[in-house]
Scaffold this motif. Structure first.
Motif, PDB file in Angstrom:
ATOM      1  N   PHE A 280       0.812  -1.216   0.000  1.00 53.64           N
ATOM      2  CA  PHE A 280       0.000   0.000   0.000  1.00 53.64           C
ATOM      3  C   PHE A 280       0.849   1.271   0.000  1.00 53.64           C
ATOM      4  CE2 PHE A 280      -3.165  -3.085   1.314  1.00 53.64           C
ATOM      5  CZ  PHE A 280      -4.242  -2.697   0.559  1.00 53.64           C
ATOM      6  N   GLN A 281       2.119   1.148  -0.312  1.00 49.58           N
ATOM      7  CA  GLN A 281       2.985   2.316  -0.455  1.00 49.58           C
ATOM      8  C   GLN A 281       3.187   2.592  -1.946  1.00 49.58           C
ATOM      9  OE1 GLN A 281       6.509   1.183   1.672  1.00 49.58           O
ATOM     10  NE2 GLN A 281       5.482   1.241   3.652  1.00 49.58           N
ATOM     11  N   GLN A 282       3.275   3.856  -2.287  1.00 49.54           N
ATOM     12  CA  GLN A 282       3.492   4.208  -3.696  1.00 49.54           C
ATOM     13  C   GLN A 282       4.952   3.943  -4.058  1.00 49.54           C
ATOM     14  OE1 GLN A 282       2.727   8.290  -4.823  1.00 49.54           O
ATOM     15  NE2 GLN A 282       2.010   7.617  -6.819  1.00 49.54           N
ATOM     16  N   ARG A 283       5.141   3.257  -5.174  1.00 55.23           N
ATOM     17  CA  ARG A 283       6.489   2.930  -5.631  1.00 55.23           C
ATOM     18  C   ARG A 283       6.725   3.500  -7.016  1.00 55.23           C
ATOM     19  NH1 ARG A 283       5.796  -3.251  -4.752  1.00 55.23           N
ATOM     20  NH2 ARG A 283       3.751  -2.711  -4.007  1.00 55.23           N
ATOM     21  N   VAL A 284       7.989   3.539  -7.376  1.00 56.40           N
ATOM     22  CA  VAL A 284       8.386   4.005  -8.703  1.00 56.40           C
ATOM     23  C   VAL A 284       8.911   2.800  -9.468  1.00 56.40           C
ATOM     24  CG1 VAL A 284       9.926   5.567  -9.953  1.00 56.40           C
ATOM     25  CG2 VAL A 284       8.960   6.267  -7.767  1.00 56.40           C
TER      26      VAL A 284
ATOM     27  N   GLN B  56      -5.430   5.709  -3.943  1.00 58.82           N
ATOM     28  CA  GLN B  56      -6.110   5.109  -5.095  1.00 58.82           C
ATOM     29  C   GLN B  56      -6.494   3.657  -4.800  1.00 58.82           C
ATOM     30  OE1 GLN B  56      -2.937   6.192  -7.894  1.00 58.82           O
ATOM     31  NE2 GLN B  56      -4.584   6.812  -9.302  1.00 58.82           N
ATOM     32  N   LYS B  57      -5.577   2.924  -4.200  1.00 62.55           N
ATOM     33  CA  LYS B  57      -5.843   1.509  -3.906  1.00 62.55           C
ATOM     34  C   LYS B  57      -6.975   1.364  -2.891  1.00 62.55           C
ATOM     35  CE  LYS B  57      -1.150   0.005  -4.969  1.00 62.55           C
ATOM     36  NZ  LYS B  57       0.096  -0.557  -4.443  1.00 62.55           N
TER      37      LYS B  57
ATOM     38  N   ARG C  35      -9.165   4.168 -12.327  1.00 63.43           N
ATOM     39  CA  ARG C  35      -8.078   3.851 -13.265  1.00 63.43           C
ATOM     40  C   ARG C  35      -7.116   2.834 -12.668  1.00 63.43           C
ATOM     41  NH1 ARG C  35     -10.253   4.941 -17.743  1.00 63.43           N
ATOM     42  NH2 ARG C  35     -10.826   7.086 -18.046  1.00 63.43           N
ATOM     43  N   ILE C  36      -7.680   1.707 -12.288  1.00 68.35           N
ATOM     44  CA  ILE C  36      -6.914   0.620 -11.689  1.00 68.35           C
ATOM     45  C   ILE C  36      -7.376  -0.667 -12.378  1.00 68.35           C
ATOM     46  CG2 ILE C  36      -8.575   0.316  -9.807  1.00 68.35           C
ATOM     47  CD1 ILE C  36      -6.286  -0.213  -7.932  1.00 68.35           C
TER      48      ILE C  36
ATOM     49  N   THR D 195      -5.435  -5.822 -10.208  1.00 64.11           N
ATOM     50  CA  THR D 195      -4.897  -5.017  -9.111  1.00 64.11           C
ATOM     51  C   THR D 195      -5.981  -4.716  -8.088  1.00 64.11           C
ATOM     52  OG1 THR D 195      -3.286  -4.027 -10.602  1.00 64.11           O
ATOM     53  CG2 THR D 195      -3.681  -2.880  -8.535  1.00 64.11           C
ATOM     54  N   ALA D 196      -7.181  -4.427  -8.541  1.00 61.99           N
ATOM     55  CA  ALA D 196      -8.295  -4.153  -7.628  1.00 61.99           C
ATOM     56  C   ALA D 196      -8.605  -5.369  -6.773  1.00 61.99           C
ATOM     57  CB  ALA D 196      -9.528  -3.720  -8.415  1.00 61.99           C
TER      58      ALA D 196
END
Length: 118
Positions: A20-24, A36-37, A59-60, A64-65
């Motif tokens: 649940f952390q945003q990654r690059v 978003q998640k 937009r997922i 992933t959802a």
């Protein structure tokens, strides 16, 4: 659900599970944010919609959802079970009844059960 509660859940999840952390990614593009998640999961739970319907709004992707939903449910139980997901005790019930009376809810008078009631 209030914004404060939603952000509290998002923060708890992102601190507990790296998913649940945003990654690059390798190209330097940011992935999905924790908001978003969690938004996708909340929409699926609140509006009883399938994962592919969430795609149009958040937009997922569907896969992933579904993964977000599985991880959300598992992690919410782990994180919050001690405080919120336990059986009510007499103090909890008393406090809830007092809150209800303060709001004008006097209780429910159930009719006496006649023949054949269990």
């Amino acid at each position: 659900m209030g914004r404060h509660l939603f952000l509290h859940i998002v923060d708890a999840l992102s601190n507990h599970d790296p998913y649940f952390q945003q990654r690059v990614d390798a190209l330097g593009r940011k992935g999905l944010s924790p908001i978003q998640k969690c938004n996708a999961v909340m929409r699926m739970l609140a509006y009883e919609v399938s994962a592919n319907v969430v795609h149009d709004y958040v937009r997922i992707s569907e896969s992933t959802a579904v993964e977000c939903l599985k991880r959300f449910v598992t992690n919410v139980i782990v994180i919050f079970e001690g405080e919120y997901l336990r059986k009510s005790n007499s103090n909890d019930i008393h406090r809830l009844l007092e809150m209800g009376e303060a709001r004008g809810f006097q209780g429910i008078d159930f009719p006496k059960c006649g023949k054949g009631c269990s």
